[in-house]
Write a protein that holds these residues in place. Structure first.
Motif, PDB file in Angstrom:
ATOM      1  N   LEU A  11       0.867  -1.175   0.000  1.00 29.37           N
ATOM      2  CA  LEU A  11       0.000   0.000   0.000  1.00 29.37           C
ATOM      3  C   LEU A  11       0.908   1.229   0.000  1.00 29.37           C
ATOM      4  CD1 LEU A  11      -2.688   1.545   0.404  1.00 29.37           C
ATOM      5  CD2 LEU A  11      -2.377   1.170   2.877  1.00 29.37           C
ATOM      6  N   VAL A  12       0.700   2.129  -0.948  1.00 27.31           N
ATOM      7  CA  VAL A  12       1.539   3.313  -1.063  1.00 27.31           C
ATOM      8  C   VAL A  12       0.656   4.519  -1.377  1.00 27.31           C
ATOM      9  CG1 VAL A  12       1.997   2.901  -3.517  1.00 27.31           C
ATOM     10  CG2 VAL A  12       3.629   4.230  -2.156  1.00 27.31           C
ATOM     11  N   GLN A  13       1.088   5.684  -0.941  1.00 26.29           N
ATOM     12  CA  GLN A  13       0.326   6.903  -1.207  1.00 26.29           C
ATOM     13  C   GLN A  13       0.540   7.374  -2.643  1.00 26.29           C
ATOM     14  OE1 GLN A  13       1.358   9.820   1.766  1.00 26.29           O
ATOM     15  NE2 GLN A  13       0.002   8.903   3.286  1.00 26.29           N
ATOM     16  N   PRO A  14      -0.407   8.097  -3.192  1.00 27.47           N
ATOM     17  CA  PRO A  14      -0.204   8.683  -4.523  1.00 27.47           C
ATOM     18  C   PRO A  14       1.075   9.515  -4.565  1.00 27.47           C
ATOM     19  CG  PRO A  14      -2.486   8.902  -3.877  1.00 27.47           C
ATOM     20  CD  PRO A  14      -1.757   8.369  -2.670  1.00 27.47           C
ATOM     21  N   VAL A  93      -3.443  -6.059  -9.203  1.00 28.41           N
ATOM     22  CA  VAL A  93      -2.548  -7.187  -8.976  1.00 28.41           C
ATOM     23  C   VAL A  93      -1.575  -7.224 -10.140  1.00 28.41           C
ATOM     24  CG1 VAL A  93      -2.342  -9.685  -8.692  1.00 28.41           C
ATOM     25  CG2 VAL A  93      -4.300  -8.462  -7.703  1.00 28.41           C
ATOM     26  N   TYR A  94      -0.305  -7.253  -9.821  1.00 30.57           N
ATOM     27  CA  TYR A  94       0.744  -7.249 -10.844  1.00 30.57           C
ATOM     28  C   TYR A  94       1.319  -8.652 -10.992  1.00 30.57           C
ATOM     29  CZ  TYR A  94       0.703  -2.188 -11.229  1.00 30.57           C
ATOM     30  OH  TYR A  94       0.328  -0.881 -11.472  1.00 30.57           O
ATOM     31  N   TYR A  95       1.406  -9.093 -12.238  1.00 33.01           N
ATOM     32  CA  TYR A  95       1.914 -10.414 -12.570  1.00 33.01           C
ATOM     33  C   TYR A  95       3.143 -10.302 -13.453  1.00 33.01           C
ATOM     34  CZ  TYR A  95      -2.881 -11.813 -11.386  1.00 33.01           C
ATOM     35  OH  TYR A  95      -4.084 -12.015 -10.760  1.00 33.01           O
ATOM     36  N   CYS A  96       4.098 -11.204 -13.272  1.00 34.99           N
ATOM     37  CA  CYS A  96       5.171 -11.334 -14.254  1.00 34.99           C
ATOM     38  C   CYS A  96       4.968 -12.638 -15.021  1.00 34.99           C
ATOM     39  CB  CYS A  96       6.551 -11.265 -13.618  1.00 34.99           C
ATOM     40  SG  CYS A  96       6.990 -12.596 -12.492  1.00 34.99           S
ATOM     41  N   ALA A  97       5.499 -12.641 -16.225  1.00 36.21           N
ATOM     42  CA  ALA A  97       5.328 -13.784 -17.113  1.00 36.21           C
ATOM     43  C   ALA A  97       6.574 -13.947 -17.967  1.00 36.21           C
ATOM     44  CB  ALA A  97       4.099 -13.592 -17.992  1.00 36.21           C
ATOM     45  N   THR A 120       1.225 -10.025  -7.259  1.00 35.56           N
ATOM     46  CA  THR A 120       1.440  -9.268  -6.027  1.00 35.56           C
ATOM     47  C   THR A 120       0.566  -8.019  -6.080  1.00 35.56           C
ATOM     48  OG1 THR A 120       3.129  -8.308  -4.560  1.00 35.56           O
ATOM     49  CG2 THR A 120       3.449  -7.988  -6.929  1.00 35.56           C
ATOM     50  N   GLN A 121      -0.059  -7.684  -4.950  1.00 36.55           N
ATOM     51  CA  GLN A 121      -1.027  -6.593  -4.913  1.00 36.55           C
ATOM     52  C   GLN A 121      -0.326  -5.253  -4.713  1.00 36.55           C
ATOM     53  OE1 GLN A 121      -4.620  -6.591  -5.100  1.00 36.55           O
ATOM     54  NE2 GLN A 121      -4.250  -4.384  -5.216  1.00 36.55           N
ATOM     55  N   VAL A 122      -0.663  -4.308  -5.570  1.00 32.88           N
ATOM     56  CA  VAL A 122      -0.226  -2.919  -5.413  1.00 32.88           C
ATOM     57  C   VAL A 122      -1.469  -2.058  -5.220  1.00 32.88           C
ATOM     58  CG1 VAL A 122       0.856  -0.944  -6.545  1.00 32.88           C
ATOM     59  CG2 VAL A 122       1.858  -3.228  -6.782  1.00 32.88           C
ATOM     60  N   THR A 123      -1.495  -1.318  -4.131  1.00 36.11           N
ATOM     61  CA  THR A 123      -2.613  -0.429  -3.846  1.00 36.11           C
ATOM     62  C   THR A 123      -2.085   0.983  -3.653  1.00 36.11           C
ATOM     63  OG1 THR A 123      -3.837  -2.216  -2.763  1.00 36.11           O
ATOM     64  CG2 THR A 123      -4.571   0.039  -2.343  1.00 36.11           C
ATOM     65  N   VAL A 124      -2.599   1.906  -4.447  1.00 38.08           N
ATOM     66  CA  VAL A 124      -2.190   3.305  -4.365  1.00 38.08           C
ATOM     67  C   VAL A 124      -3.378   4.095  -3.827  1.00 38.08           C
ATOM     68  CG1 VAL A 124      -1.216   5.277  -5.569  1.00 38.08           C
ATOM     69  CG2 VAL A 124      -0.687   2.951  -6.339  1.00 38.08           C
ATOM     70  N   SER A 125      -3.247   4.562  -2.608  1.00 39.42           N
ATOM     71  CA  SER A 125      -4.362   5.236  -1.953  1.00 39.42           C
ATOM     72  C   SER A 125      -3.842   6.090  -0.811  1.00 39.42           C
ATOM     73  CB  SER A 125      -5.348   4.204  -1.409  1.00 39.42           C
ATOM     74  OG  SER A 125      -6.379   4.834  -0.673  1.00 39.42           O
ATOM     75  N   SER A 126      -4.536   7.190  -0.568  1.00 37.14           N
ATOM     76  CA  SER A 126      -4.195   8.043   0.561  1.00 37.14           C
ATOM     77  C   SER A 126      -5.028   7.659   1.784  1.00 37.14           C
ATOM     78  CB  SER A 126      -4.409   9.517   0.206  1.00 37.14           C
ATOM     79  OG  SER A 126      -5.719   9.727  -0.253  1.00 37.14           O
TER      80      SER A 126
END
Length: 126
Positions: A11-14, A93-97, A120-126
């Motif tokens: 979880l990361v801020q904008p 959700v980010y995937y590599c292939a 892997t989950q990436v969440t961008v939110s304040s």
């Protein structure tokens, strides 16, 4: 057994940054091009970036150009996705292939990619 394992989601801020890793095992890593894809809730999976196996040719979706950087370390069997200036719309959700035909160029559609990680989950939110 061929395996791709993504890590680094958070979880990361904008405006923040994250680096995702894709660790490979069970195959000759430097023979394969690697792509990153993402899937947001309610949306289809889309290509984000890729890197070829020879020469490290790269490609990016227009939505991430100038903000994301893909790189590979063949000694560590790992591909990285450095993500800067993150936006809420990067949440997914980010995937590599991995694809064996992606030697001197790569593409960010799913067709050439035979092997996939679990995401892997990436969440961008304040």
């Amino acid at each position: 057994q061929l395996q791709l394992v993504e890590s680094g989601g958070d979880l990361v801020q904008p405006g923040g940054s994250l680096t995702l890793s894709c660790a490979a095992s069970g195959f000759t890593f430097n023979y394969y091009g690697i792509g990153w894809f993402r899937q947001a809730p309610g949306k289809e999976r889309e290509g984000v970036s890729c890197i070829s196996s020879i020469g490290g040719s790269t490609n990016y979706a227009d939505s991430v150009k100038g903000r994301f950087t893909i790189s590979r370390d063949n000694a560590k069997n790992t591909v990285y996705l450095q993500m800067n200036s993150l936006k809420p719309e990067d949440t997914a959700v980010y995937y590599c292939a991995a694809g064996s035909s992606l030697q001197r160029t790569c593409v960010i559609n799913e067709t050439p990619y035979a092997y996939w990680g679990q995401g892997t989950q990436v969440t961008v939110s304040s």
